[in-house]
Design a protein around this motif. Structure first.
Motif, PDB file in Angstrom:
ATOM      1  N   VAL A 233       0.834  -1.196   0.000  1.00  0.00           N
ATOM      2  CA  VAL A 233       0.000   0.000   0.000  1.00  0.00           C
ATOM      3  C   VAL A 233       0.876   1.257   0.000  1.00  0.00           C
ATOM      4  CG1 VAL A 233      -0.179   0.120   2.521  1.00  0.00           C
ATOM      5  CG2 VAL A 233      -1.997   1.099   1.112  1.00  0.00           C
ATOM      6  N   ASN A 234       0.391   2.284  -0.681  1.00  0.00           N
ATOM      7  CA  ASN A 234       1.033   3.596  -0.710  1.00  0.00           C
ATOM      8  C   ASN A 234       0.309   4.479   0.302  1.00  0.00           C
ATOM      9  OD1 ASN A 234       1.811   6.238  -1.308  1.00  0.00           O
ATOM     10  ND2 ASN A 234       1.931   5.880  -3.507  1.00  0.00           N
ATOM     11  N   LEU A 235       1.005   4.887   1.342  1.00  0.00           N
ATOM     12  CA  LEU A 235       0.372   5.637   2.419  1.00  0.00           C
ATOM     13  C   LEU A 235       0.602   7.144   2.298  1.00  0.00           C
ATOM     14  CD1 LEU A 235       1.120   3.231   5.378  1.00  0.00           C
ATOM     15  CD2 LEU A 235      -1.043   3.591   4.211  1.00  0.00           C
ATOM     16  N   GLY A 236       0.751   7.597   1.074  1.00  0.00           N
ATOM     17  CA  GLY A 236       0.952   9.022   0.843  1.00  0.00           C
ATOM     18  C   GLY A 236      -0.167   9.891   1.374  1.00  0.00           C
ATOM     19  N   TYR A 237      -1.411   9.408   1.316  1.00  0.00           N
ATOM     20  CA  TYR A 237      -2.542  10.192   1.823  1.00  0.00           C
ATOM     21  C   TYR A 237      -2.426  10.430   3.330  1.00  0.00           C
ATOM     22  CZ  TYR A 237      -5.568  10.474  -2.295  1.00  0.00           C
ATOM     23  OH  TYR A 237      -6.111  10.780  -3.516  1.00  0.00           O
ATOM     24  N   PHE A 238      -1.786   9.492   4.048  1.00  0.00           N
ATOM     25  CA  PHE A 238      -1.645   9.648   5.493  1.00  0.00           C
ATOM     26  C   PHE A 238      -0.447  10.543   5.833  1.00  0.00           C
ATOM     27  CE2 PHE A 238      -4.001   5.710   4.953  1.00  0.00           C
ATOM     28  CZ  PHE A 238      -5.020   5.860   5.881  1.00  0.00           C
ATOM     29  N   LEU A 239       0.652  10.412   5.069  1.00  0.00           N
ATOM     30  CA  LEU A 239       1.848  11.194   5.347  1.00  0.00           C
ATOM     31  C   LEU A 239       1.719  12.644   4.879  1.00  0.00           C
ATOM     32  CD1 LEU A 239       4.321   8.363   4.512  1.00  0.00           C
ATOM     33  CD2 LEU A 239       4.367   9.663   6.649  1.00  0.00           C
ATOM     34  N   PHE A 240       0.914  12.857   3.845  1.00  0.00           N
ATOM     35  CA  PHE A 240       0.719  14.210   3.297  1.00  0.00           C
ATOM     36  C   PHE A 240       0.301  15.232   4.364  1.00  0.00           C
ATOM     37  CE2 PHE A 240      -3.038  16.712   1.773  1.00  0.00           C
ATOM     38  CZ  PHE A 240      -2.351  17.789   1.216  1.00  0.00           C
ATOM     39  N   PRO A 241      -0.759  14.975   5.179  1.00  0.00           N
ATOM     40  CA  PRO A 241      -1.158  15.991   6.152  1.00  0.00           C
ATOM     41  C   PRO A 241      -0.161  16.153   7.296  1.00  0.00           C
ATOM     42  CG  PRO A 241      -2.509  14.026   6.398  1.00  0.00           C
ATOM     43  CD  PRO A 241      -1.698  13.831   5.164  1.00  0.00           C
ATOM     44  N   VAL A 242       0.607  15.085   7.589  1.00  0.00           N
ATOM     45  CA  VAL A 242       1.602  15.191   8.659  1.00  0.00           C
ATOM     46  C   VAL A 242       2.646  16.242   8.289  1.00  0.00           C
ATOM     47  CG1 VAL A 242       3.395  13.963   9.934  1.00  0.00           C
ATOM     48  CG2 VAL A 242       1.246  12.801   9.393  1.00  0.00           C
ATOM     49  N   TYR A 243       3.185  16.127   7.086  1.00  0.00           N
ATOM     50  CA  TYR A 243       4.195  17.090   6.645  1.00  0.00           C
ATOM     51  C   TYR A 243       3.583  18.464   6.374  1.00  0.00           C
ATOM     52  CZ  TYR A 243       7.823  13.551   6.353  1.00  0.00           C
ATOM     53  OH  TYR A 243       8.748  12.591   6.674  1.00  0.00           O
ATOM     54  N   LEU A 244       2.339  18.491   5.945  1.00  0.00           N
ATOM     55  CA  LEU A 244       1.657  19.762   5.721  1.00  0.00           C
ATOM     56  C   LEU A 244       1.523  20.528   7.025  1.00  0.00           C
ATOM     57  CD1 LEU A 244       0.241  21.397   3.442  1.00  0.00           C
ATOM     58  CD2 LEU A 244      -1.897  20.288   4.141  1.00  0.00           C
ATOM     59  N   GLU A 245       1.151  19.829   8.081  1.00  0.00           N
ATOM     60  CA  GLU A 245       1.009  20.451   9.394  1.00  0.00           C
ATOM     61  C   GLU A 245       2.344  20.980   9.897  1.00  0.00           C
ATOM     62  OE1 GLU A 245      -0.124  18.686  13.696  1.00  0.00           O
ATOM     63  OE2 GLU A 245      -1.594  18.289  12.115  1.00  0.00           O
ATOM     64  N   MET A 246       3.438  20.303   9.518  1.00  0.00           N
ATOM     65  CA  MET A 246       4.784  20.720   9.920  1.00  0.00           C
ATOM     66  C   MET A 246       5.318  21.837   9.011  1.00  0.00           C
ATOM     67  SD  MET A 246       6.263  16.873  10.499  1.00  0.00           S
ATOM     68  CE  MET A 246       7.914  17.343  11.011  1.00  0.00           C
ATOM     69  N   LYS A 247       4.506  22.238   8.010  1.00  0.00           N
ATOM     70  CA  LYS A 247       4.890  23.252   7.027  1.00  0.00           C
ATOM     71  C   LYS A 247       6.090  22.811   6.180  1.00  0.00           C
ATOM     72  CE  LYS A 247       3.088  27.113   9.813  1.00  0.00           C
ATOM     73  NZ  LYS A 247       1.743  26.970   9.253  1.00  0.00           N
ATOM     74  N   LYS A 248       6.254  21.516   6.044  1.00  0.00           N
ATOM     75  CA  LYS A 248       7.269  20.973   5.139  1.00  0.00           C
ATOM     76  C   LYS A 248       6.565  20.680   3.814  1.00  0.00           C
ATOM     77  CE  LYS A 248      10.344  19.040   8.653  1.00  0.00           C
ATOM     78  NZ  LYS A 248      11.111  17.844   9.103  1.00  0.00           N
ATOM     79  N   TYR A 249       6.345  21.754   3.052  1.00  0.00           N
ATOM     80  CA  TYR A 249       5.469  21.678   1.891  1.00  0.00           C
ATOM     81  C   TYR A 249       6.039  20.814   0.769  1.00  0.00           C
ATOM     82  CZ  TYR A 249       3.170  25.512   4.327  1.00  0.00           C
ATOM     83  OH  TYR A 249       2.532  26.278   5.278  1.00  0.00           O
ATOM     84  N   LYS A 250       7.331  20.834   0.587  1.00  0.00           N
ATOM     85  CA  LYS A 250       7.911  20.023  -0.478  1.00  0.00           C
ATOM     86  C   LYS A 250       7.762  18.533  -0.188  1.00  0.00           C
ATOM     87  CE  LYS A 250      11.327  23.417  -2.067  1.00  0.00           C
ATOM     88  NZ  LYS A 250      12.782  23.699  -2.272  1.00  0.00           N
TER      89      LYS A 250
END
Length: 326
Positions: A233-250
């Motif tokens: 499984v590709n868990l990009g949908y779960f990791l995306f908001p984690v980094y977004l919240e950390m303001k690590k946009y790239k």
């Protein structure tokens, strides 16, 4: 989602492949791998085959007659999931079993209770859900009884029970005194996560992210990545908001693009990032990040095809899959 057809299924026992296929809703594969065992009298495979004949795609594989025949065989051979189906309003007419619906469901309750006493985690979950029918008329006692049984089923490793227990307590985690409940969740999820229980890892990751004060983001990220490395499984949908919240946009962009690049959504998340942060996402940066995202996809496929790939087993199975009904 990855295509598990890239995995050489011949390396695994055929019965295990049938269980894995049912857990993934691959009912065409269930028909191919479960039928020999079902015809030899394996009640679990008979039930799964009956469900598969009802839900398989392409529709040319569907057969209501075969579905009814194998579910009845499984019920008569003592499979509680088949027995519940025989008594279910959703199915009893098709199975010609409505006259004995209560008897079938009482047999199912007894079967789940017996398996639960033997430590079968999934049976413990269904025993918690349906229990003794009279308990349902005493709401407070019913709730307390369910929660106690759900907790035991969750601790035994039932993925359905883990999800149910966590969802029922999600609001309480944030209330006064919720810290003790959070610690309790961590205490029973951690050993299950260490045994590679995906559901436990998922909820433990969310607990470290959303319910622990202050959040322990590094632990959360490590768990998501461990789940990916196990394959499937590709868990990009779960990791995306984690980094977004950390303001690590790239970093957030890489993860979301890795799951959205094939989709034709009108407003994909990666486009929103580009529009909201034009100073960061220049054409050159976008090109580089998309290339990194595609390397990420290749790595996940490599995990799937490598030693990290794991067949799903009984505790992964949803015995009443979407489109079937309980």
């Amino acid at each position: 989602m990855l295509h598990t057809e890239t995995v050489d299924l011949r390396q695994f026992p055929a019965r295990d492949v049938a269980l894995d296929a049912f857990a993934r809703d691959r009912f065409d594969r269930v028909i191919a791998f479960a039928k020999p065992f079902a015809d030899q009298g394996d009640a679990q495979m008979q039930y799964m085959l009956g469900v598969a004949y009802a839900l398989a795609l392409p529709q040319t594989l569907r057969s209501g007659q075969d579905s009814a025949r194998y579910i009845q065989r499984a019920a008569e051979n003592g499979n509680p999931y088949a027995q519940w189906s025989m008594g279910s309003p959703a199915h009893c007419r098709a199975l010609n079993s409505c006259d004995n619906a209560d008897d079938w469901q009482n047999q199912a309750r007894a079967g789940w209770a017996a398996l639960a006493r033997q430590g079968n985690a999934q049976a413990m979950y269904f025993d918690a859900l349906v229990g003794e029918s009279w308990i349902n008329y005493v709401p407070w006692f019913s709730r307390q009884n369910q929660l106690a049984k759900l907790e035991k089923a969750a601790e035994a490793g039932s993925k359905s029970a883990i999800a149910e227990w966590m969802l029922r307590h999600r609001e309480a985690f944030k209330n006064e005194g919720g810290a003790a409940l959070v610690n309790k969740a961590i205490a029973f999820l951690t050993p299950l996560a260490e045994k590679n229980n995906d559901e436990a890892m998922k909820w433990l990751a969310q607990t470290y992210h959303y319910y622990v004060t202050p959040p322990q983001i590094d632990k959360s990220i490590a768990l998501w990545k461990k789940m990916e490395e196990r394959g499937g499984v590709n868990l990009g949908y779960f990791l995306f908001p984690v980094y977004l919240e950390m303001k690590k946009y790239k970093e957030s962009y890489i993860y979301i693009y890795s799951v959205e690049y094939k989709k034709n959504e009108r407003f994909p998340h990666y486009k929103s990032l580009e529009e909201n942060h034009p100073d960061i996402f220049t054409p050159e940066v976008i090109k580089a990040l998309r290339a990194q995202a595609m390397e990420r996809v290749k790595q996940i496929v490599a995990y799937t095809n490598g030693a990290g790939y794991q067949l799903r087993h009984e505790n992964d199975v949803n015995y009443f899959p979407a489109g079937w009904g309980m």
